[in-house]
Design a protein around this motif. Structure first.
Motif, PDB file in Angstrom:
ATOM      1  N   GLU A  56       0.835  -1.206   0.000  1.00 27.60           N
ATOM      2  CA  GLU A  56       0.000   0.000   0.000  1.00 27.60           C
ATOM      3  C   GLU A  56       0.866   1.251   0.000  1.00 27.60           C
ATOM      4  OE1 GLU A  56      -3.627   2.098   2.549  1.00 27.60           O
ATOM      5  OE2 GLU A  56      -2.351   0.579   3.499  1.00 27.60           O
ATOM      6  N   ALA A  57       1.943   1.245   0.775  1.00 31.00           N
ATOM      7  CA  ALA A  57       2.828   2.414   0.839  1.00 31.00           C
ATOM      8  C   ALA A  57       3.478   2.695  -0.512  1.00 31.00           C
ATOM      9  CB  ALA A  57       3.897   2.200   1.903  1.00 31.00           C
ATOM     10  N   GLU A  58       3.876   1.634  -1.224  1.00 31.95           N
ATOM     11  CA  GLU A  58       4.481   1.822  -2.545  1.00 31.95           C
ATOM     12  C   GLU A  58       3.459   2.364  -3.544  1.00 31.95           C
ATOM     13  OE1 GLU A  58       7.943  -1.631  -2.393  1.00 31.95           O
ATOM     14  OE2 GLU A  58       5.879  -2.173  -2.942  1.00 31.95           O
ATOM     15  N   TRP A  59       2.245   1.842  -3.472  1.00 32.11           N
ATOM     16  CA  TRP A  59       1.172   2.350  -4.337  1.00 32.11           C
ATOM     17  C   TRP A  59       0.948   3.839  -4.068  1.00 32.11           C
ATOM     18  CZ3 TRP A  59      -2.343   0.985  -8.158  1.00 32.11           C
ATOM     19  CH2 TRP A  59      -3.476   1.803  -8.285  1.00 32.11           C
ATOM     20  N   ASP A  60       0.812   4.199  -2.795  1.00 35.42           N
ATOM     21  CA  ASP A  60       0.519   5.584  -2.433  1.00 35.42           C
ATOM     22  C   ASP A  60       1.648   6.535  -2.844  1.00 35.42           C
ATOM     23  OD1 ASP A  60      -1.903   4.811  -1.367  1.00 35.42           O
ATOM     24  OD2 ASP A  60      -1.227   4.872   0.722  1.00 35.42           O
ATOM     25  N   SER A  61       2.889   6.122  -2.634  1.00 33.15           N
ATOM     26  CA  SER A  61       4.010   7.008  -2.964  1.00 33.15           C
ATOM     27  C   SER A  61       4.125   7.214  -4.473  1.00 33.15           C
ATOM     28  CB  SER A  61       5.320   6.454  -2.402  1.00 33.15           C
ATOM     29  OG  SER A  61       5.654   5.217  -3.007  1.00 33.15           O
ATOM     30  N   GLY A  62       3.862   6.154  -5.249  1.00 29.95           N
ATOM     31  CA  GLY A  62       3.884   6.291  -6.700  1.00 29.95           C
ATOM     32  C   GLY A  62       2.773   7.201  -7.196  1.00 29.95           C
ATOM     33  N   MET A  63       1.571   7.003  -6.682  1.00 27.60           N
ATOM     34  CA  MET A  63       0.447   7.836  -7.101  1.00 27.60           C
ATOM     35  C   MET A  63       0.648   9.293  -6.700  1.00 27.60           C
ATOM     36  SD  MET A  63      -1.830   6.274  -8.847  1.00 27.60           S
ATOM     37  CE  MET A  63      -2.066   4.564  -9.344  1.00 27.60           C
ATOM     38  N   ALA A  64       1.310   9.513  -5.578  1.00 24.59           N
ATOM     39  CA  ALA A  64       1.524  10.878  -5.096  1.00 24.59           C
ATOM     40  C   ALA A  64       2.330  11.697  -6.087  1.00 24.59           C
ATOM     41  CB  ALA A  64       2.226  10.847  -3.739  1.00 24.59           C
ATOM     42  N   VAL A  65       3.322  11.078  -6.723  1.00 25.45           N
ATOM     43  CA  VAL A  65       4.136  11.778  -7.714  1.00 25.45           C
ATOM     44  C   VAL A  65       3.525  11.656  -9.098  1.00 25.45           C
ATOM     45  CG1 VAL A  65       6.388  11.877  -8.856  1.00 25.45           C
ATOM     46  CG2 VAL A  65       6.252  11.449  -6.389  1.00 25.45           C
ATOM     47  N   ASN A  66       3.181  10.452  -9.504  1.00 23.24           N
ATOM     48  CA  ASN A  66       2.823  10.176 -10.899  1.00 23.24           C
ATOM     49  C   ASN A  66       1.446  10.671 -11.301  1.00 23.24           C
ATOM     50  OD1 ASN A  66       5.299   8.931 -11.097  1.00 23.24           O
ATOM     51  ND2 ASN A  66       4.496   6.863 -10.880  1.00 23.24           N
ATOM     52  N   LEU A  67       0.586  10.973 -10.336  1.00 18.39           N
ATOM     53  CA  LEU A  67      -0.742  11.491 -10.665  1.00 18.39           C
ATOM     54  C   LEU A  67      -1.054  12.757  -9.870  1.00 18.39           C
ATOM     55  CD1 LEU A  67      -3.281  11.152 -12.348  1.00 18.39           C
ATOM     56  CD2 LEU A  67      -4.170   9.607 -10.586  1.00 18.39           C
ATOM     57  N   LYS A  68      -0.951  12.676  -8.542  1.00 18.39           N
ATOM     58  CA  LYS A  68      -1.264  13.852  -7.723  1.00 18.39           C
ATOM     59  C   LYS A  68      -0.326  15.016  -8.029  1.00 18.39           C
ATOM     60  CE  LYS A  68      -1.796  15.340  -2.895  1.00 18.39           C
ATOM     61  NZ  LYS A  68      -0.566  16.121  -2.641  1.00 18.39           N
ATOM     62  N   GLY A  69       0.932  14.727  -8.316  1.00 19.55           N
ATOM     63  CA  GLY A  69       1.868  15.791  -8.651  1.00 19.55           C
ATOM     64  C   GLY A  69       1.410  16.610  -9.841  1.00 19.55           C
ATOM     65  N   TYR A  70       0.785  15.965 -10.816  1.00 16.85           N
ATOM     66  CA  TYR A  70       0.278  16.672 -11.993  1.00 16.85           C
ATOM     67  C   TYR A  70      -0.883  17.585 -11.596  1.00 16.85           C
ATOM     68  CZ  TYR A  70       2.990  13.787 -15.289  1.00 16.85           C
ATOM     69  OH  TYR A  70       3.997  13.182 -16.002  1.00 16.85           O
ATOM     70  N   PHE A  71      -1.737  17.082 -10.710  1.00 18.24           N
ATOM     71  CA  PHE A  71      -2.823  17.916 -10.186  1.00 18.24           C
ATOM     72  C   PHE A  71      -2.269  19.117  -9.433  1.00 18.24           C
ATOM     73  CE2 PHE A  71      -4.787  18.595  -5.949  1.00 18.24           C
ATOM     74  CZ  PHE A  71      -5.849  19.400  -6.336  1.00 18.24           C
ATOM     75  N   ASN A  72      -1.280  18.880  -8.564  1.00 19.05           N
ATOM     76  CA  ASN A  72      -0.735  19.962  -7.738  1.00 19.05           C
ATOM     77  C   ASN A  72      -0.262  21.137  -8.581  1.00 19.05           C
ATOM     78  OD1 ASN A  72      -1.151  18.395  -5.446  1.00 19.05           O
ATOM     79  ND2 ASN A  72       0.983  17.749  -5.287  1.00 19.05           N
ATOM     80  N   TRP A  73       0.535  20.847  -9.597  1.00 18.25           N
ATOM     81  CA  TRP A  73       1.131  21.912 -10.394  1.00 18.25           C
ATOM     82  C   TRP A  73       0.125  22.512 -11.372  1.00 18.25           C
ATOM     83  CZ3 TRP A  73       5.935  24.206  -9.930  1.00 18.25           C
ATOM     84  CH2 TRP A  73       6.693  23.723  -8.860  1.00 18.25           C
ATOM     85  N   SER A  74      -0.796  21.705 -11.889  1.00 16.75           N
ATOM     86  CA  SER A  74      -1.829  22.241 -12.782  1.00 16.75           C
ATOM     87  C   SER A  74      -2.737  23.215 -12.030  1.00 16.75           C
ATOM     88  CB  SER A  74      -2.660  21.111 -13.379  1.00 16.75           C
ATOM     89  OG  SER A  74      -1.860  20.259 -14.175  1.00 16.75           O
ATOM     90  N   GLN A  75      -3.157  22.829 -10.834  1.00 18.25           N
ATOM     91  CA  GLN A  75      -4.043  23.704 -10.078  1.00 18.25           C
ATOM     92  C   GLN A  75      -3.346  24.990  -9.664  1.00 18.25           C
ATOM     93  OE1 GLN A  75      -5.307  22.987  -5.933  1.00 18.25           O
ATOM     94  NE2 GLN A  75      -7.406  22.874  -6.722  1.00 18.25           N
TER      95      GLN A  75
END
Length: 251
Positions: A104-123
């Motif tokens: 679960e930790a590996e899934w969360d850390s990957g999603m944090a950069v690979n998807l959420k990071g795109y949201f963070n900078w776009s917003q």
């Protein structure tokens, strides 16, 4: 605040590889570049290369998964240059684990950069572009968003899942931010890096044979398409996804 350049861009994951090639290509077109990465030595080197092209370079040491950091750094870029014309969301981390192996930790850390990071900078960037009356966003996804990971892929299902999410985000942003901001995505195929060649191993010849353009791609192959999306005028494309894979996934 320094004198405002004619054009500006933010490139995440800019220290090396595809991000570095994109930063240099945009710099050659006259963009001042904010380079975002966590690799301090590589980031400094790429910033020097950008500056050598005669444009302003702003290296930013930042984890793209940090929501508040994205907002702070975007505010700094806007204050320095007075505008943000282009955002290239590129920062990503590999995730080689399969479904029965990943934690679960590996899934969360990957999603944090690979998807959420795109949201963070776009917003964070969107209000600056909207206030200025326009801008371009380009999201770097992967052909694995459509195909799933191949046997030779560096990253497995969690990475493909995030990259598929980026395509949904691209289409949603294209609708929400139109007509002011144009949003498109680029999906690289097999791009030549040391890691890719090592991972391909005995599959290398097969991959090249199955690719109509008969070679692996390069970071520059991606950069030239991103630069087109960032600079071409007029631009009557938004919400589009461009595969840059040598024809390996022709429909």
């Amino acid at each position: 605040m320094t004198a405002a350049p004619t054009r500006t861009a933010i490139v995440t994951g800019a220290a090396r590889g595809i991000g570095r090639a994109i930063a240099l290509s945009l710099a050659q077109q006259g963009h001042a570049i904010a380079l975002v990465d966590l690799r301090e030595k590589d980031l400094a080197q790429t910033a020097q290369e950008v500056a050598a092209l005669g444009v302003d370079a702003m290296p930013i040491m930042a984890d793209t998964s940090d929501y508040e950091a994205a907002r702070r750094h975007v505010a700094d870029v806007a204050a320095r240059w007075g505008r943000i014309d282009v955002l290239v969301n590129n920062a990503a981390v590999p995730q080689p684990r399969r479904i029965l192996e990943i934690t679960e930790a590996e899934w969360d850390s990957g999603m944090a950069v690979n998807l959420k990071g795109y949201f963070n900078w776009s917003q964070a960037v969107a209000p600056v572009m909207l206030a200025a009356g326009g801008g371009r966003m380009i999201n770097i996804s992967s052909v694995s968003a459509n195909t799933g990971p191949r046997i030779f892929s560096v990253s497995r299902f969690a990475y493909s899942t995030a990259k598929a999410g980026i395509l949904g985000m691209t289409r949603a942003l294209a609708r929400e931010l139109a007509p002011t901001i144009v949003v498109n995505a680029v999906c690289p195929g097999a791009i030549e890096t040391e890691r890719t060649r090592a991972n391909l191993g005995t599959h290398l010849d097969h991959v090249i044979r199955e690719t109509p353009l008969a070679r692996l791609g390069t970071a520059e192959d991606i950069a030239v398409v991103v630069t087109f999306l960032a600079t071409a005028t007029p631009m009557y494309m938004t919400g589009e996804v461009i595969d840059v894979d040598g024809g390996a996934n022709i429909n």
